[in-house]
Design a protein around this motif. Structure first.
Motif, PDB file in Angstrom:
ATOM      1  N   VAL A 310       4.065  10.523   0.702  1.00  0.00           N
ATOM      2  CA  VAL A 310       5.234  11.522   1.246  1.00  0.00           C
ATOM      3  C   VAL A 310       5.937  11.808  -0.332  1.00  0.00           C
ATOM      4  O   VAL A 310       6.403  12.946  -0.425  1.00  0.00           O
ATOM      5  N   GLY A 311       6.011  11.216  -1.155  1.00  0.00           N
ATOM      6  CA  GLY A 311       6.871  11.256  -2.244  1.00  0.00           C
ATOM      7  C   GLY A 311       6.309  12.237  -2.995  1.00  0.00           C
ATOM      8  O   GLY A 311       6.964  12.936  -3.602  1.00  0.00           O
ATOM      9  N   GLU A 312       4.955  12.008  -3.097  1.00  0.00           N
ATOM     10  CA  GLU A 312       4.120  12.916  -4.027  1.00  0.00           C
ATOM     11  C   GLU A 312       4.253  14.300  -3.435  1.00  0.00           C
ATOM     12  O   GLU A 312       4.474  15.225  -4.375  1.00  0.00           O
ATOM     13  N   ASN A 313       4.269  14.584  -2.037  1.00  0.00           N
ATOM     14  CA  ASN A 313       4.261  15.915  -1.338  1.00  0.00           C
ATOM     15  C   ASN A 313       5.580  16.523  -1.614  1.00  0.00           C
ATOM     16  O   ASN A 313       5.687  17.790  -1.802  1.00  0.00           O
ATOM     17  N   ILE A 314       6.691  15.545  -1.479  1.00  0.00           N
ATOM     18  CA  ILE A 314       7.839  16.363  -1.856  1.00  0.00           C
ATOM     19  C   ILE A 314       8.070  16.667  -3.329  1.00  0.00           C
ATOM     20  O   ILE A 314       8.653  17.803  -3.248  1.00  0.00           O
ATOM     21  N   SER A 315       7.412  16.013  -4.190  1.00  0.00           N
ATOM     22  CA  SER A 315       7.681  16.449  -5.559  1.00  0.00           C
ATOM     23  C   SER A 315       6.640  17.675  -5.727  1.00  0.00           C
ATOM     24  O   SER A 315       7.165  18.772  -6.365  1.00  0.00           O
ATOM     25  N   ARG A 316       5.442  17.723  -5.039  1.00  0.00           N
ATOM     26  CA  ARG A 316       4.650  18.958  -5.101  1.00  0.00           C
ATOM     27  C   ARG A 316       5.414  20.334  -4.508  1.00  0.00           C
ATOM     28  O   ARG A 316       5.457  21.578  -5.024  1.00  0.00           O
ATOM     29  N   SER A 317       6.008  20.052  -3.327  1.00  0.00           N
ATOM     30  CA  SER A 317       6.855  21.096  -2.626  1.00  0.00           C
ATOM     31  C   SER A 317       7.877  21.473  -3.759  1.00  0.00           C
ATOM     32  O   SER A 317       8.141  22.698  -3.640  1.00  0.00           O
ATOM     33  N   ILE A 318       8.886  20.532  -4.278  1.00  0.00           N
ATOM     34  CA  ILE A 318       9.776  21.185  -5.056  1.00  0.00           C
ATOM     35  C   ILE A 318       9.172  21.852  -6.236  1.00  0.00           C
ATOM     36  O   ILE A 318       9.947  23.001  -6.813  1.00  0.00           O
ATOM     37  N   ASP A 319       8.201  21.635  -6.610  1.00  0.00           N
ATOM     38  CA  ASP A 319       7.458  22.390  -7.827  1.00  0.00           C
ATOM     39  C   ASP A 319       6.560  23.713  -7.523  1.00  0.00           C
ATOM     40  O   ASP A 319       6.022  24.342  -8.322  1.00  0.00           O
ATOM     41  N   GLY A 320       6.603  23.763  -6.295  1.00  0.00           N
ATOM     42  CA  GLY A 320       5.723  25.025  -5.609  1.00  0.00           C
ATOM     43  C   GLY A 320       4.343  24.726  -5.599  1.00  0.00           C
ATOM     44  O   GLY A 320       3.343  25.774  -5.875  1.00  0.00           O
ATOM     45  N   ARG A 321       3.824  23.433  -5.744  1.00  0.00           N
ATOM     46  CA  ARG A 321       2.438  23.382  -5.621  1.00  0.00           C
ATOM     47  C   ARG A 321       2.017  23.030  -4.289  1.00  0.00           C
ATOM     48  O   ARG A 321       2.637  22.641  -3.453  1.00  0.00           O
ATOM     49  N   PRO A 322       0.669  22.841  -3.989  1.00  0.00           N
ATOM     50  CA  PRO A 322      -0.205  22.737  -2.980  1.00  0.00           C
ATOM     51  C   PRO A 322       0.026  21.471  -2.403  1.00  0.00           C
ATOM     52  O   PRO A 322       0.019  20.562  -3.425  1.00  0.00           O
ATOM     53  N   LEU A 323       0.339  21.075  -1.168  1.00  0.00           N
ATOM     54  CA  LEU A 323       0.469  19.580  -0.690  1.00  0.00           C
ATOM     55  C   LEU A 323      -0.715  19.011  -0.741  1.00  0.00           C
ATOM     56  O   LEU A 323      -1.766  19.478  -0.340  1.00  0.00           O
ATOM     57  N   ARG A 324      -0.763  17.822  -0.526  1.00  0.00           N
ATOM     58  CA  ARG A 324      -1.874  16.810  -0.455  1.00  0.00           C
ATOM     59  C   ARG A 324      -2.067  16.414   1.024  1.00  0.00           C
ATOM     60  O   ARG A 324      -1.054  16.064   1.706  1.00  0.00           O
ATOM     61  N   SER A 325      -3.277  16.500   1.388  1.00  0.00           N
ATOM     62  CA  SER A 325      -3.360  16.201   2.817  1.00  0.00           C
ATOM     63  C   SER A 325      -3.772  14.780   2.839  1.00  0.00           C
ATOM     64  O   SER A 325      -4.422  13.995   1.970  1.00  0.00           O
ATOM     65  N   TRP A 326      -3.140  14.000   3.836  1.00  0.00           N
ATOM     66  CA  TRP A 326      -3.588  12.681   3.924  1.00  0.00           C
ATOM     67  C   TRP A 326      -4.346  12.160   5.176  1.00  0.00           C
ATOM     68  O   TRP A 326      -4.084  12.796   6.167  1.00  0.00           O
ATOM     69  N   THR A 327      -5.391  11.224   4.833  1.00  0.00           N
ATOM     70  CA  THR A 327      -6.185  10.590   5.871  1.00  0.00           C
ATOM     71  C   THR A 327      -5.903   9.229   5.961  1.00  0.00           C
ATOM     72  O   THR A 327      -5.930   8.726   5.242  1.00  0.00           O
ATOM     73  N   TYR A 328      -5.664   8.759   7.192  1.00  0.00           N
ATOM     74  CA  TYR A 328      -5.179   7.122   7.458  1.00  0.00           C
ATOM     75  C   TYR A 328      -6.736   6.730   7.273  1.00  0.00           C
ATOM     76  O   TYR A 328      -7.828   6.778   7.598  1.00  0.00           O
ATOM     77  N   ASP A 329      -6.703   5.555   6.371  1.00  0.00           N
ATOM     78  CA  ASP A 329      -7.737   4.560   6.135  1.00  0.00           C
ATOM     79  C   ASP A 329      -7.309   3.192   6.710  1.00  0.00           C
ATOM     80  O   ASP A 329      -6.825   2.612   6.202  1.00  0.00           O
ATOM     81  N   ASP A 330      -8.324   3.062   7.694  1.00  0.00           N
ATOM     82  CA  ASP A 330      -8.053   1.675   8.341  1.00  0.00           C
ATOM     83  C   ASP A 330      -8.652   0.410   7.714  1.00  0.00           C
ATOM     84  O   ASP A 330      -9.801   0.583   7.689  1.00  0.00           O
ATOM     85  N   LYS A 331      -8.141  -0.206   7.120  1.00  0.00           N
ATOM     86  CA  LYS A 331      -8.279  -1.524   6.161  1.00  0.00           C
ATOM     87  C   LYS A 331      -8.457  -2.865   7.239  1.00  0.00           C
ATOM     88  O   LYS A 331      -8.932  -3.890   6.203  1.00  0.00           O
TER      89      LYS A 331
END
Length: 387
Positions: A310-331
């Motif tokens: 989510v931190g990366e996506n907030i950063s991307r949004s501030i910069d006007g860049r496309p956001l990253r989709s997240w997929t849960y990875d069950d470990k």
């Protein structure tokens, strides 16, 4: 222009989001962290405090040990979000303006309309809850006026219910306390989402702890003395703990964001965006879209993973860049029953399901890794013996 980013909640989602944001946005944003408590609780180990309240020193982590000096912290109850004015509304505090808001307020316990359940049961959503359960079990078991064992009923045999029942058993055995423990699950087996092998191992451990298991019938009503199960079964109780489900926090109902009608949790895309593109939702407060069509599970593991992105996506949004989709990875999953544990489907381990020292060490390692991630290795090492 410096953006104002506000994070709500100090659970796994909130604490993880703070670390992620501090690493990603740098000096391009001011970060404000808001929570109604001044600490983060390692909630998946909070059941240890039912056995021994001193363990709170290991699972209660002060906010000041987590956040960086550039992040402002406000201890206050969030009462609402004004999406038009972009402000967070707080009880007994001035509103806080935001350009971006990360909602990680967690969930509340669902009582499913069962008559008397909310009124008479303990829940396990906070440190205070765990300590209150300990106090009531201790008081009931030491009641000099009684001639029979204290009756403790745990409703719900998912992760929280199983682990809580296990800690109550450790307390009983350690202090030779006269306690009978009952674990009630409406579905046909303990740990309903697990495969039969996991369920079998957990059932064996619970039986070895002399925990009486009641499955296949739901709790229908509760009064001040009795839990009514199905049409005929009744269990008298001194202490009742309910761990049977989650729903959205009460505050969420007042916020004009798309929500799941049944659970009242915010609908979020795989980028964590809600129906308002300046509000992101993660953790138990959200139903996050996933490729499978099901939302991400309301687990600590999912909240940790989402918070890292989510931190990366907030950063991307501030910069006007496309956001990253997240997929849960069950470990994988690790479940404790007192001092024992069962693990299953663990990434990198050549066994589907296992117990013994390996499962116990894995359970400890998961908690230690998280504590190290949000604080440092010294605190993680101190916590290790009690996890």
């Amino acid at each position: 222009m410096t953006e104002n980013v506000v994070v709500l909640g100090s659970g796994y989602a909130g604490a993880g989001a703070i670390k992620s944001l501090e690493a990603e946005v740098g000096n391009r944003a001011t970060i404000t962290w808001i929570s109604d408590v001044d600490h983060h609780l390692v909630l998946h180990e909070a059941h240890r405090c039912i056995r021994d309240p001193s363990i709170q020193q290991k699972v209660r982590i002060p906010i000041e040990e987590i956040k960086g000096p550039q992040t402002e912290f406000i201890q206050a109850e969030v009462t609402g979000l004004d999406l038009d004015d972009r402000t967070v509304e707080l009880a007994d505090h001035d509103d806080v303006a935001y350009d971006y808001c990360v909602v990680g307020i967690g969930s509340s316990t669902a009582f499913f309309g069962i008559d008397g359940l909310e009124r008479y049961s303990h829940t396990l959503k906070s440190l205070r809850d765990a300590l209150d359960i300990h106090d009531d079990i201790k008081r009931a078991s030491k009641d000099a006026s009684r001639t029979d064992p204290a009756q403790v009923v745990v409703g719900g045999a998912g992760l929280s219910g199983i682990q809580s029942a296990g800690e109550i058993a450790v307390f009983r055995d350690q202090y030779r306390a006269p306690i009978d423990i009952h674990l009630v699950e409406g579905l046909d087996s303990v740990f309903p989402p697990g495969d039969p092998e996991v369920q079998g191992k957990l059932t064996k451990l619970l039986n070895e702890k002399n925990i009486e298991i009641h499955t296949g019938e739901f709790i229908t009503e509760v009064d001040g003395e009795t839990v009514y199960i199905g049409d005929e079964k009744e269990l008298e109780y001194d202490v009742l703990l309910w761990t049977g489900g989650i729903t959205g926090r009460e505050m969420a109902a007042s916020v004009d964001l798309d929500q799941d009608e049944r659970s009242h949790r915010f609908q979020a895309e795989s980028t964590f965006e809600t129906s308002d593109d300046r509000v992101f939702a993660i953790g138990d407060s959200a139903l996050i879209e996933q490729p499978s069509g099901d939302g991400a599970p309301p687990t600590a593991q999912a909240a940790w993973q989402a918070a890292e992105v989510v931190g990366e996506n907030i950063s991307r949004s501030i910069d006007g860049r496309p956001l990253r989709s997240w997929t849960y990875d069950d470990k994988g999953t690790a479940i404790s029953v007192g001092e024992s544990a069962v693990a299953s489907n663990v990434v990198g381990v050549p066994f589907d399901t296992f117990g013994g020292y390996g499962a116990k060490a894995l359970k400890k390692g998961i908690a230690a890794k998280w504590i190290n991630q949000i604080t440092d290795y010294k605190r993680a090492l101190k916590a290790w013996p009690d996890m």
